[in-house]
Design an enzyme around this catalytic site. Structure first.
Site, short mmCIF file in Angstrom:
data_model
loop_
_atom_site.label_atom_id
_atom_site.label_comp_id
_atom_site.label_asym_id
_atom_site.label_seq_id
_atom_site.Cartn_x
_atom_site.Cartn_y
_atom_site.Cartn_z
N TYR A 77 0.83 -1.21 0.00
CA TYR A 77 0.00 0.00 0.00
C TYR A 77 0.86 1.26 0.00
O TYR A 77 0.58 2.23 -0.67
CB TYR A 77 -0.94 0.01 1.22
CG TYR A 77 -1.96 1.12 1.13
CD1 TYR A 77 -3.18 0.90 0.49
CD2 TYR A 77 -1.70 2.39 1.65
CE1 TYR A 77 -4.12 1.92 0.37
CE2 TYR A 77 -2.64 3.41 1.53
CZ TYR A 77 -3.84 3.17 0.90
OH TYR A 77 -4.77 4.18 0.78
N PHE A 129 -7.48 20.56 -25.26
CA PHE A 129 -7.77 19.13 -25.27
C PHE A 129 -8.99 18.94 -24.37
O PHE A 129 -9.12 19.61 -23.35
CB PHE A 129 -6.58 18.27 -24.79
CG PHE A 129 -6.91 16.82 -24.89
CD1 PHE A 129 -6.92 16.19 -26.13
CD2 PHE A 129 -7.28 16.09 -23.77
CE1 PHE A 129 -7.29 14.86 -26.24
CE2 PHE A 129 -7.65 14.75 -23.88
CZ PHE A 129 -7.65 14.14 -25.12
N THR A 130 -9.86 18.02 -24.72
CA THR A 130 -11.16 17.87 -24.05
C THR A 130 -11.04 17.86 -22.52
O THR A 130 -11.58 18.74 -21.84
CB THR A 130 -11.85 16.58 -24.52
OG1 THR A 130 -10.93 15.49 -24.37
CG2 THR A 130 -12.25 16.69 -25.99
N ASP A 220 1.79 19.14 -21.27
CA ASP A 220 1.03 17.91 -21.47
C ASP A 220 1.90 17.01 -22.35
O ASP A 220 1.98 17.20 -23.56
CB ASP A 220 -0.31 18.22 -22.14
CG ASP A 220 -1.15 16.96 -22.34
OD1 ASP A 220 -0.58 15.84 -22.30
OD2 ASP A 220 -2.37 17.09 -22.55
N LYS A 263 -0.78 6.43 -23.65
CA LYS A 263 -0.40 6.75 -25.03
C LYS A 263 1.05 6.34 -25.22
O LYS A 263 1.37 5.16 -25.25
CB LYS A 263 -0.62 8.23 -25.32
CG LYS A 263 -1.86 8.85 -24.66
CD LYS A 263 -3.18 8.46 -25.29
CE LYS A 263 -4.38 8.93 -24.49
NZ LYS A 263 -4.54 10.33 -24.26
N ARG A 387 -13.96 13.95 -34.51
CA ARG A 387 -13.30 15.05 -33.83
C ARG A 387 -13.76 16.31 -34.54
O ARG A 387 -13.12 16.77 -35.48
CB ARG A 387 -11.76 14.92 -33.89
CG ARG A 387 -11.17 14.09 -32.76
CD ARG A 387 -11.32 14.79 -31.43
NE ARG A 387 -10.71 14.05 -30.34
CZ ARG A 387 -11.32 13.80 -29.17
NH1 ARG A 387 -12.56 14.17 -28.97
NH2 ARG A 387 -10.69 13.19 -28.20
N PHE A 453 -19.42 13.83 -26.62
CA PHE A 453 -19.08 12.91 -27.71
C PHE A 453 -19.05 11.44 -27.26
O PHE A 453 -19.27 10.54 -28.06
CB PHE A 453 -17.76 13.29 -28.38
CG PHE A 453 -16.58 13.32 -27.44
CD1 PHE A 453 -16.32 14.42 -26.64
CD2 PHE A 453 -15.72 12.24 -27.37
CE1 PHE A 453 -15.24 14.45 -25.78
CE2 PHE A 453 -14.62 12.27 -26.52
CZ PHE A 453 -14.39 13.37 -25.72
C1 LIG Z 1 -5.45 11.21 -23.66
C2 LIG Z 1 -4.97 12.56 -23.40
C3 LIG Z 1 -5.21 13.20 -22.18
C4 LIG Z 1 -6.05 12.59 -21.07
O1 LIG Z 1 -5.51 11.43 -20.59
P1 LIG Z 1 -6.42 10.20 -20.04
O2 LIG Z 1 -5.41 9.18 -19.66
O3 LIG Z 1 -7.31 9.78 -21.15
O4 LIG Z 1 -7.18 10.71 -18.88
C5 LIG Z 1 -4.68 14.47 -22.00
N1 LIG Z 1 -3.99 15.08 -22.97
C6 LIG Z 1 -3.76 14.51 -24.16
C7 LIG Z 1 -2.98 15.24 -25.20
C8 LIG Z 1 -4.24 13.23 -24.43
O5 LIG Z 1 -4.01 12.68 -25.62
#
Ligand SMILES: *Cc1c(COP(=O)(O)O)cnc(C)c1O
Length: 461
Positions: A77, A129-130, A220, A263, A387, A453
């Site tokens: 933990y 970004f969303t 990011d 990613k 998109r 979406f």
């Molecule tokens: C996917 C993504 C996120 C968010 O990450 P999650 O792991 O899906 O929460 C943030 N910024 C970018 C550029 C992304 O491609």
């Protein structure tokens, strides 16, 4: 001596040790399930999908080394050994000092936004970004786009469409004042622009500007390795540098980061926040306990942290990254040969088809990209995503955002599909392109309040 081989072929730098069998469907079945899913590819069951290009998020194939490390995860933990492996990888390869693990990227965005953003603040960034923008807004901030104009133009072939326009940034700074700007939000290999990179020169100019004004840069870094590949391929002075070196240099020009390890880092779940500032780290260690888990696991299993540590190293291998982006480029060139309108230059993680140019007879309120994604699924079982206007959502006053780009994204998972799959995908897109004039628009019949979406439903007009 004359050789009979005109061109040497390329193949993926991995071989398969285990395979996942796919269900093959008929067109009749696909017409039915697409209708049942409200013409939203997010609402399809994955077992009805043949080639899944919905996203490259968490859909990576892990290596045998990562699976091996899975067995060695330390599930303690507190103070897990795996956390320290993870921390070591982040410090060694990215150079950030302090690490906060999170369950995925948005977990890191939530914590970071809560710490840095106050009500009434303004956050300039190179395209929204969303999830990133939503967390900035939920924390009381307002996102302002400062990406170069070319990023919004599907036809521009600018090699670094992810670049920040420093004049736009300067105008924001003059208008609101530095005290209203908690940080500049930069994404490498900008997702919403089609996986388009920033140049090192731009990053360095931005660093110089922020130093002068006492501003922070939050990175990011979800796709930083793909960005580094493009710098190596396109930017003078970087041809001979390896991806590892370039990634480290990018990170060194920023103050902290959020990352979705789903990613670039070649795992199925995970993320983190990293910072060079002790105070921010301290605060994040407090908050992570509320939203994610203890600061040495942040919502992840020990085995996940082991796999990320190895995935980070593998993602920075030049052969991997050349194959990764090379596969995307292969698909893009095939589509261009068929005359399909795509965003250029070809980006890092997928092909973005220009739905406005593909279906010029539909206006944006008829959801051309959403309609096109549904048609491609029906043709071949290839799942893509919208998109465009649906993803862009509504402003806080309830009006729709009308993004300039109305795209269908064919996102390529890492190390999952072969070139033969790419051929099938391109031929399906071309078949739909042949009968494009017969494609009708959609109307939205159900709209969720947040990130619509994902769950919106449609009917054919
Ligand atoms: C996917 C993504 C996120 C968010 O990450 P999650 O792991 O899906 O929460 C943030 N910024 C970018 C550029 C992304 O491609």
């Amino acid at each position: 001596m004359k050789t009979i081989v005109k061109k040497r072929s390329w193949a993926e730098p991995y071989k398969m040790k285990m395979v996942e069998l796919l269900k093959m469907t008929t067109k009749q079945q696909r017409i039915r399930v697409m209708k049942e899913a409200g013409y939203n590819t997010f609402l399809l069951r994955s077992e009805d999908v043949y080639i899944d290009l919905l996203t490259d998020s968490g859909t990576n194939s892990m290596s045998d080394r990562q699976w091996g490390a899975f067995m060695q995860g330390d599930e303690a933990y507190a103070g897990s050994k795996s956390y320290y492996h993870f921390e070591e990888a982040v410090q060694k390869y990215y150079g950030y000092k302090y690490l906060i693990p999170t369950h995925q990227g948005r977990g890191a965005e939530n914590i970071l936004s809560k710490i840095l953003i106050k009500k009434g603040d303004v956050v300039p960034g190179n395209m929204y970004f969303t999830t990133t923008r939503l967390h900035q807004e939920l924390a009381g901030g307002k996102f302002v786009d400062i990406i170069i104009d070319e990023a919004h133009d599907a036809n521009s072939e600018h090699p670094f469409k992810g670049n920040v326009d420093l004049n736009k940034l300067d105008a924001v700074v003059k208008k609101y004042g530095v005290e209203k700007i908690p940080y500049i939000s930069i994404a490498t290999n900008v997702n919403m622009a089609g996986g388009q990179p920033m140049s090192m020169q731009n990053i360095k100019e931005l660093r110089a500007y922020t130093k002068k004004h006492g501003l922070r840069i939050i990175h990011d870094m979800t796709r930083v390795a793909e960005n580094a590949y493009f710098i190596q391929q396109r930017e003078k002075g970087y041809e001979k540098k390896d991806i590892k070196t370039i990634v480290k240099e990018i990170c060194a020009n920023t103050d902290g980061a959020t990352m979705s390890a789903k990613k670039d880092a070649l795992v199925n779940i995970g993320g983190f926040m990293a910072t060079n500032e002790w105070d921010v780290f301290e605060e994040a260690r407090n908050l992570v306990v509320v939203y994610e888990g203890l600061h040495t696991y942040g919502g992840l299993a020990g085995r996940d942290m082991e796999a990320i540590a190895i995935g980070i190293a593998e993602s920075l291998d030049d052969n991997h990254q050349h194959a990764r982006v090379g596969q995307v480029e292969y698909l893009g060139h095939k589509m261009m040969e068929f005359g399909i309108p795509i965003v250029k230059p070809i980006g890092g993680h997928g092909i973005f088809v220009d739905a406005k140019a593909f279906l010029p007879h539909l206006n944006q309120d008829q959801f051309p990209a959403q309609a096109l994604a549904a048609e491609i699924y029906i043709d071949s079982g290839v799942r893509t995503m919208e998109r465009g206007i649906v993803s862009a959502g509504r402003k806080s006053n309830g009006e729709n955002y009308y993004p300039k780009l109305e795209l269908v994204r064919f996102t390529i998972p890492r190390r999952v599909y072969t070139q033969a799959h790419m051929d099938v995908i391109a031929e399906s897109a071309a078949t739909v392109f042949d009968r494009r004039k017969s494609i009708k628009g959609l109307k939205m019949v159900y709209e969720p309040k947040y990130l619509r979406f994902f769950q919106a439903r449609f009917e054919k007009l």
